[in-house]
Design a protein around this motif. Structure first.
Motif, short mmCIF file in Angstrom:
data_model
loop_
_atom_site.label_atom_id
_atom_site.label_comp_id
_atom_site.label_asym_id
_atom_site.label_seq_id
_atom_site.Cartn_x
_atom_site.Cartn_y
_atom_site.Cartn_z
N ARG A 19 -1.25 10.54 17.87
CA ARG A 19 -1.35 9.12 17.24
C ARG A 19 -1.69 9.21 15.97
O ARG A 19 -2.39 10.07 15.43
N ARG A 20 -0.85 8.66 14.87
CA ARG A 20 -1.27 8.85 13.31
C ARG A 20 -2.42 8.17 13.34
O ARG A 20 -2.56 7.08 13.68
N ALA A 21 -3.27 8.99 12.54
CA ALA A 21 -4.65 8.51 12.21
C ALA A 21 -4.58 7.90 10.76
O ALA A 21 -4.26 8.65 9.80
N THR A 22 -4.81 6.57 10.82
CA THR A 22 -4.86 5.88 9.42
C THR A 22 -6.15 5.15 9.25
O THR A 22 -6.85 4.93 10.17
N LYS A 50 -7.22 -3.90 1.21
CA LYS A 50 -6.16 -4.70 2.28
C LYS A 50 -5.12 -3.80 2.54
O LYS A 50 -3.78 -4.33 2.58
N ALA A 51 -5.23 -2.37 2.66
CA ALA A 51 -4.08 -1.80 3.01
C ALA A 51 -4.47 -0.42 3.60
O ALA A 51 -5.74 0.01 3.30
N ASP A 52 -3.79 0.52 3.98
CA ASP A 52 -4.04 1.90 4.42
C ASP A 52 -4.65 2.60 3.32
O ASP A 52 -3.99 2.69 2.23
N ASP A 53 -5.76 3.47 3.51
CA ASP A 53 -6.16 4.19 2.34
C ASP A 53 -5.71 5.62 2.49
O ASP A 53 -6.00 6.30 3.46
N PRO A 54 -4.62 5.90 1.72
CA PRO A 54 -4.21 7.54 2.04
C PRO A 54 -5.21 8.53 1.82
O PRO A 54 -5.11 9.55 2.31
N ALA A 55 -6.34 8.32 0.98
CA ALA A 55 -7.18 9.23 0.87
C ALA A 55 -8.26 9.53 2.17
O ALA A 55 -8.86 10.62 2.57
N LYS A 56 -7.99 8.67 3.09
CA LYS A 56 -8.87 8.77 4.41
C LYS A 56 -7.93 8.85 5.66
O LYS A 56 -8.42 8.40 6.79
N LYS A 57 -6.71 9.30 5.51
CA LYS A 57 -5.68 9.29 6.59
C LYS A 57 -6.01 10.69 7.34
O LYS A 57 -6.62 11.57 6.54
#
Length: 341
Positions: free
Chosen positions: A228-231, A238-245
């Motif tokens: 499962r992709r962890a995001t 109000k969006a996925d934070d790419p720094a914390k994926k």
């Protein structure tokens, strides 16, 4: 009497109390009537020819076509170029339904698998211990962090619907038969790149192997992961934070055919199947991608023609909890096994 019970449960993600099976199905090998020799002859003869003709029209360029009967394991028939690969799924009348999986999903060669009735019967028994339940030779930590194995991705496929909470992928990896494992073990994956904080390589992430030791193609040269992709959803952005994926899960879910994966293991002996007593009952409980090892168990016992499956006389119960019906994993496989047993 052999029974397989499935409780495929769609639950509310916000409520732990919702993990209650909505349906439980029990079926037995005895429920599947043994076909007469005439029916088997039809399945091995006219029906196979018709299936091949139909298949040739539907997919003009095939690399591998698997066909078999309930009494015989899936077998391979090599055609010319590769545009689509099909998998066989057993039906009650001992014929096979051909289900498209996309190129690379089944990469078996004719040398490893044969068509029953044409090239002789093939069994999934060439990776067994002697006796098959003896765990003294289980491979453990053959490849380590400093000397990992390099596998190649065969295919990466999203396996959840649009309303699922998150993305889950089924990833098939080719190890060319050089990275054997047993059901219930894990592979370690080392994502590429280095850590931002200290510039050191990323640590190994363990993933339960989601296939039997023979792989989805039953050649013994591939293995599968369910990831499962962890995001992370940032309320401020109000969006996925790419720094914390998730570093490794996103790497794996973004792979395409031919990509290399650095791997360690296989790890673990705790989850190995207790096969010495063929009457052993299995109670398998999982949520989400925790289903991975149990897929290997069920394929070994009910899908593949293995010594363990032939000898099994116990009961197997599977309880799977997910957020909603779109998040059910491998439901087509569970339903097919339920229908046959």
């Amino acid at each position: 009497m052999v029974k397989l019970a499935l409780a495929l449960t769609a639950v509310l993600a916000a409520s732990a109390s919702a993990f209650v099976p909505s349906t439980v199905h029990q079926l037995s090998r005895a429920d599947v009537a043994a076909p007469s020799p005439v029916v088997l002859e039809m399945a091995n003869g006219e029906r196979r020819k018709k299936a091949l003709k139909t298949l040739a029209k539907a997919a003009s360029a095939l690399s591998t076509v698997a066909l078999a009967t309930t009494a015989a394991p899936p077998a391979a028939f090599a055609a010319k170029a590769a545009a689509e690969v099909v998998e066989t799924v057993e039906t009650v009348d001992n014929t096979k339904k051909l289900v498209g999986l996309g190129a690379g999903a089944v990469a078996a060669g004719a040398a490893a698998l044969k068509i029953a009735g044409i090239g002789g019967e093939a069994k999934q028994d060439f990776l067994e211990a002697e006796p098959y339940w003896d765990q003294s030779t289980v491979p453990v930590n053959v490849y380590k962090n400093k000397a990992p194995f390099t596998g190649k991705v065969v295919s990466t496929k999203r396996i959840v619907g649009p309303k699922a909470t998150g993305e889950t992928c089924h990833i098939v990896i080719d190890h060319e038969g050089d990275f054997p494992y047993w059901e219930g073990q894990s592979w370690g994956v080392i994502p590429p790149g280095v850590r931002e904080k200290d510039g050191k390589p990323h640590a190994v992430r363990l993933y339960s192997i989601a296939s039997s030791r023979y792989g989805d193609d039953m050649t013994g040269k591939t293995g599968s992961l369910c990831v499962r992709r962890a995001t992370y959803w940032c309320p401020e952005l109000k969006a996925d934070d790419p720094a914390k994926k998730g570093i490794c899960s996103n790497f794996l879910c973004d792979t395409t055919a031919g990509d290399e994966v650095m791997m360690t293991g296989p790890a673990g002996k705790v989850m190995l199947m207790p096969e010495e007593d063929p009457k052993t009952d299995y109670i398998m409980v999982a949520t989400g991608t925790g289903i991975a090892p149990y897929r290997g168990f069920i394929r070994r016992l009910f899908t593949e023609n293995t010594p363990a499956g032939s000898a099994y006389k116990g009961e197997a119960w599977l309880f799977l909890g997910v957020a909603n019906s779109d998040a059910l994993l491998y439901d087509d496989e569970w339903q097919e096994v339920k229908k046959n047993y």
